[in-house]
Structures are given as structure tokens and as C-alpha cells.
Design a protein around this motif. Structure first.
Motif, PDB file in Angstrom:
ATOM      1  N   GLN A  79      -5.563   3.662   9.124  1.00  0.00           N
ATOM      2  CA  GLN A  79      -5.719   3.108   7.771  1.00  0.00           C
ATOM      3  C   GLN A  79      -6.970   3.612   7.064  1.00  0.00           C
ATOM      4  O   GLN A  79      -7.215   3.243   5.921  1.00  0.00           O
ATOM      5  CB  GLN A  79      -5.778   1.581   7.842  1.00  0.00           C
ATOM      6  CG  GLN A  79      -4.509   0.919   8.344  1.00  0.00           C
ATOM      7  CD  GLN A  79      -4.389  -0.515   7.845  1.00  0.00           C
ATOM      8  OE1 GLN A  79      -5.086  -0.944   6.923  1.00  0.00           O
ATOM      9  NE2 GLN A  79      -3.487  -1.259   8.444  1.00  0.00           N
ATOM     10  N   MET A 132      -5.388   1.657   1.468  1.00  0.00           N
ATOM     11  CA  MET A 132      -6.137   0.544   2.052  1.00  0.00           C
ATOM     12  C   MET A 132      -7.480   0.423   1.348  1.00  0.00           C
ATOM     13  O   MET A 132      -8.036   1.427   0.882  1.00  0.00           O
ATOM     14  CB  MET A 132      -6.371   0.810   3.545  1.00  0.00           C
ATOM     15  CG  MET A 132      -7.109  -0.309   4.290  1.00  0.00           C
ATOM     16  SD  MET A 132      -8.911  -0.153   4.276  1.00  0.00           S
ATOM     17  CE  MET A 132      -9.210   0.555   5.906  1.00  0.00           C
ATOM     18  N   VAL A 145      -8.419   0.910  12.024  1.00  0.00           N
ATOM     19  CA  VAL A 145      -8.932   0.539  10.698  1.00  0.00           C
ATOM     20  C   VAL A 145     -10.402   0.898  10.482  1.00  0.00           C
ATOM     21  O   VAL A 145     -10.929   0.684   9.397  1.00  0.00           O
ATOM     22  CB  VAL A 145      -8.729  -0.979  10.428  1.00  0.00           C
ATOM     23  CG1 VAL A 145      -7.251  -1.328  10.420  1.00  0.00           C
ATOM     24  CG2 VAL A 145      -9.471  -1.835  11.449  1.00  0.00           C
ATOM     25  N   HIS A 162       1.763  -6.649  14.930  1.00  0.00           N
ATOM     26  CA  HIS A 162       0.827  -5.658  14.411  1.00  0.00           C
ATOM     27  C   HIS A 162      -0.597  -6.060  14.791  1.00  0.00           C
ATOM     28  O   HIS A 162      -1.029  -7.170  14.472  1.00  0.00           O
ATOM     29  CB  HIS A 162       0.927  -5.547  12.886  1.00  0.00           C
ATOM     30  CG  HIS A 162       2.233  -4.997  12.414  1.00  0.00           C
ATOM     31  ND1 HIS A 162       2.406  -3.667  12.081  1.00  0.00           N
ATOM     32  CD2 HIS A 162       3.444  -5.594  12.229  1.00  0.00           C
ATOM     33  CE1 HIS A 162       3.666  -3.467  11.720  1.00  0.00           C
ATOM     34  NE2 HIS A 162       4.305  -4.620  11.798  1.00  0.00           N
ATOM     35  N   HIS A 206      -2.810  -0.319  14.702  1.00  0.00           N
ATOM     36  CA  HIS A 206      -3.439   0.222  13.496  1.00  0.00           C
ATOM     37  C   HIS A 206      -4.906   0.510  13.805  1.00  0.00           C
ATOM     38  O   HIS A 206      -5.601  -0.330  14.374  1.00  0.00           O
ATOM     39  CB  HIS A 206      -3.397  -0.794  12.347  1.00  0.00           C
ATOM     40  CG  HIS A 206      -2.026  -1.208  11.931  1.00  0.00           C
ATOM     41  ND1 HIS A 206      -1.476  -0.839  10.714  1.00  0.00           N
ATOM     42  CD2 HIS A 206      -1.086  -1.978  12.550  1.00  0.00           C
ATOM     43  CE1 HIS A 206      -0.255  -1.368  10.612  1.00  0.00           C
ATOM     44  NE2 HIS A 206      -0.002  -2.061  11.711  1.00  0.00           N
ATOM     45  N   ARG A 242      -5.224  -7.976   6.831  1.00  0.00           N
ATOM     46  CA  ARG A 242      -5.861  -7.721   8.122  1.00  0.00           C
ATOM     47  C   ARG A 242      -6.754  -8.912   8.472  1.00  0.00           C
ATOM     48  O   ARG A 242      -7.823  -9.092   7.893  1.00  0.00           O
ATOM     49  CB  ARG A 242      -6.710  -6.444   8.055  1.00  0.00           C
ATOM     50  CG  ARG A 242      -5.976  -5.241   7.458  1.00  0.00           C
ATOM     51  CD  ARG A 242      -6.878  -4.011   7.395  1.00  0.00           C
ATOM     52  NE  ARG A 242      -8.098  -4.191   6.631  1.00  0.00           N
ATOM     53  CZ  ARG A 242      -8.205  -4.017   5.318  1.00  0.00           C
ATOM     54  NH1 ARG A 242      -7.147  -3.690   4.590  1.00  0.00           N
ATOM     55  NH2 ARG A 242      -9.358  -4.190   4.709  1.00  0.00           N
ATOM     56  N   SER A 284      -2.725  -2.182   2.030  1.00  0.00           N
ATOM     57  CA  SER A 284      -3.447  -2.990   3.016  1.00  0.00           C
ATOM     58  C   SER A 284      -4.747  -3.476   2.392  1.00  0.00           C
ATOM     59  O   SER A 284      -5.636  -2.683   2.087  1.00  0.00           O
ATOM     60  CB  SER A 284      -3.715  -2.154   4.269  1.00  0.00           C
ATOM     61  OG  SER A 284      -4.525  -2.861   5.178  1.00  0.00           O
ATOM     62  N   HIS A 297       0.159  -5.842   3.241  1.00  0.00           N
ATOM     63  CA  HIS A 297      -0.389  -6.098   4.575  1.00  0.00           C
ATOM     64  C   HIS A 297      -1.773  -6.724   4.440  1.00  0.00           C
ATOM     65  O   HIS A 297      -2.580  -6.261   3.615  1.00  0.00           O
ATOM     66  CB  HIS A 297      -0.510  -4.794   5.385  1.00  0.00           C
ATOM     67  CG  HIS A 297       0.802  -4.201   5.778  1.00  0.00           C
ATOM     68  ND1 HIS A 297       1.695  -3.685   4.855  1.00  0.00           N
ATOM     69  CD2 HIS A 297       1.374  -4.044   7.010  1.00  0.00           C
ATOM     70  CE1 HIS A 297       2.766  -3.236   5.502  1.00  0.00           C
ATOM     71  NE2 HIS A 297       2.595  -3.438   6.800  1.00  0.00           N
ATOM     72  N   MET A 330       2.838   1.058   1.071  1.00  0.00           N
ATOM     73  CA  MET A 330       2.037   0.088   1.820  1.00  0.00           C
ATOM     74  C   MET A 330       0.689  -0.102   1.132  1.00  0.00           C
ATOM     75  O   MET A 330       0.044   0.868   0.724  1.00  0.00           O
ATOM     76  CB  MET A 330       1.858   0.601   3.250  1.00  0.00           C
ATOM     77  CG  MET A 330       1.160  -0.342   4.189  1.00  0.00           C
ATOM     78  SD  MET A 330       1.271   0.317   5.890  1.00  0.00           S
ATOM     79  CE  MET A 330       0.004  -0.695   6.669  1.00  0.00           C
TER      80      MET A 330
END
Length: 239
Positions: A102, A169, A83, A57, A81, A226, A207, A224, A205
Motif C-alpha cells: 500500500q 492510500m 503498509v 485482511h 498488506h 486500517r 485505503s 478499506h 481501492m
């Protein structure tokens, strides 16, 4: 190149140890947390090395950097992804390579993403970006919808053709009641996730967390994290 591979492998191992330790401290299974490596400002050659090292990822925040990099790495088994704050005029390009966006934070963006996903015959995963520093009616300084707007926007994504509602997120706020209180911010996001999953059970999910605060995110329940700097090093200054 060999030196860079060794450097990235060592950094990845340190981050992996941090995630594993955070999971153990929180009584969580390590498999519950997915590492997303944020490769912004770094070249496609680094993305290739990361793929060789087992990263699956990667994330970008600027389309002008991401589009050519994703094209150069299109043969790799990666999930991309997006972001960063996304302007509607960049949607066509982003939908071409991003598996997940995201940073969905307004209805106009949902409409544009849906139209383009249908046109390109793609399904794009969407996370609602929550601005925990925003009032109930405005967007946060770094993008994101206020907590009070999550439900309405999530319903819009869930109904939109070509889009899949995957979860939430956030970026730890620099101002307001959560400034310097990352874990409290991430716990608030988890509460919002619980509310969201009542109506959308598959949108599980979460994030949250970056290089400096991934432990707090894991403790709160993030699925998740980052991580950029801790894997790739301090970013070169952009002129």
C-alpha cells in the motif's frame, strides 16, 4: 489464550459496530468497506485468533516483524498488506508474502517490486501512497508521493510486469492544510481516486482511515480502513 480471544472478539465487535454505523450515516452498504487489521508488534498467535474470528485482511509495516509472522501463518486464508515505508533492499522479502503493497511512492520502488514479482512468479497489488502534506514535487514526511505525481507513478505501475494497480492510500496528515481535518483530507483522496479511475477503471481501492478516524474515512468514501489499536489494544512500547 481464551481471555485474549474474548478480548479480541469484543474489540472486533466494537469496531464492526463503528464501521456499520458510519456506513449507515453515509448511506453506504456495509459490504462496501473492508476492515484491514494492522497487527504490527503483535504475535502470530493474535493473527491466528483474528483469523478464527473471521478477519481476512491483515497489515504489517516492518518487514523484520512481518516476514516470520506471515510464514508462521501461511496456512491461514489471509490477505497480507504491507503498509510501511518500503526500502528497496526489503523488496525481495516483502514480495514473498505481501499480496498488496500500500506504500508505493517512487519509481525506483516500482522497478524493484516488478523485478521481484516476476522472479517469484507472483502478482502484487499496488496502492499509490499519496502525501497530502507534500508540495507538488516532494515526498511527504511519512512517505507518499505528492498529488501531482500520482498519475505518472500510477501509469508506471500499470505497465510494470508482475504488478497490479489497485488504487490509492493515504495517512491523514499531521501538518499542513489538512492537519486536524481528516475528512477533508480523505475527500481530497477520493477526488484523486476519481481522476485515477478515468485512466485505470479497475484501480478502485481507496485505503484511508485508522482507529481514530475511520468514521471520517467511511464518510468520504474509503473502501478499506486500517485499524490496529482499536482491535488489538494499545501497542507495547518498543525499546
Amino acid at each position: 489464550m481464551t481471555d485474549r480471544k474474548g478480548e479480541l472478539a469484543a474489540n472486533l465487535a466494537k469496531v464492526e459496530n463503528r464501521i456499520a454505523a458510519a456506513c449507515a450515516a453515509a448511506g453506504r452498504d456495509r459490504a462496501e468497506v473492508t476492515l484491514i487489521v494492522v497487527t504490527k508488534t503483535y504475535p502470530a498467535s493474535d493473527v491466528r485468533i483474528l483469523s478464527e474470528l473471521g478477519v481476512r485482511h491483515v497489515a504489517e509495516n516492518r518487514d523484520q516483524d512481518a516476514a516470520p509472522k506471515a510464514a508462521a501463518c501461511s496456512d491461514l486464508p489471509l490477505t497480507w498488506h504491507f503498509v510501511g515505508q518500503l526500502q528497496t533492499n526489503k523488496v525481495r522479502s516483502v514480495v514473498g508474502y505481501a499480496d498488496l503493497v500500500q506504500s508505493v511512492d517512487r519509481s525506483k520502488l516500482v522497478t524493484a517490486l516488478s523485478k521481484e514479482a516476476v522472479r517469484q512468479e507472483r502478482e502484487v497489488g499496488c496502492l499509490i501512497q499519496v502525501a497530502l502534506d507534500a508540495g507538488e514535487s516532494r515526498r511527504g514526511e511519512r512517505g507518499g508521493v505528492a498529488p501531482g505525481g500520482v498519475e505518472e507513478l500510477a501509469d508506471l505501475v500499470a505497465k510494470a510486469p508482475g504488478l497490479r494497480l489497485d488504487g490509492l492510500m493515504t495517512v491523514a496528515p499531521l501538518t499542513g492544510e489538512y492537519a486536524g481535518r481528516q475528512q477533508a483530507a480523505f475527500e481530497r483522496l477520493m477526488d484523486l481516486s476519481t481522476d485515477l479511475r478515468r485512466a485505470h477503471p479497475a484501480a478502485n481501492m481507496v485505503s484511508a482511515g485508522m482507529s481514530a478516524d475511520l468514521e471520517e474515512a467511511v464518510a468520504a468514501g474509503a473502501t478499506h480502513v486500517r485499524v490496529g489499536t482499536a482491535v488489538l489494544g494499545v501497542r507495547p512500547r518498543l525499546g
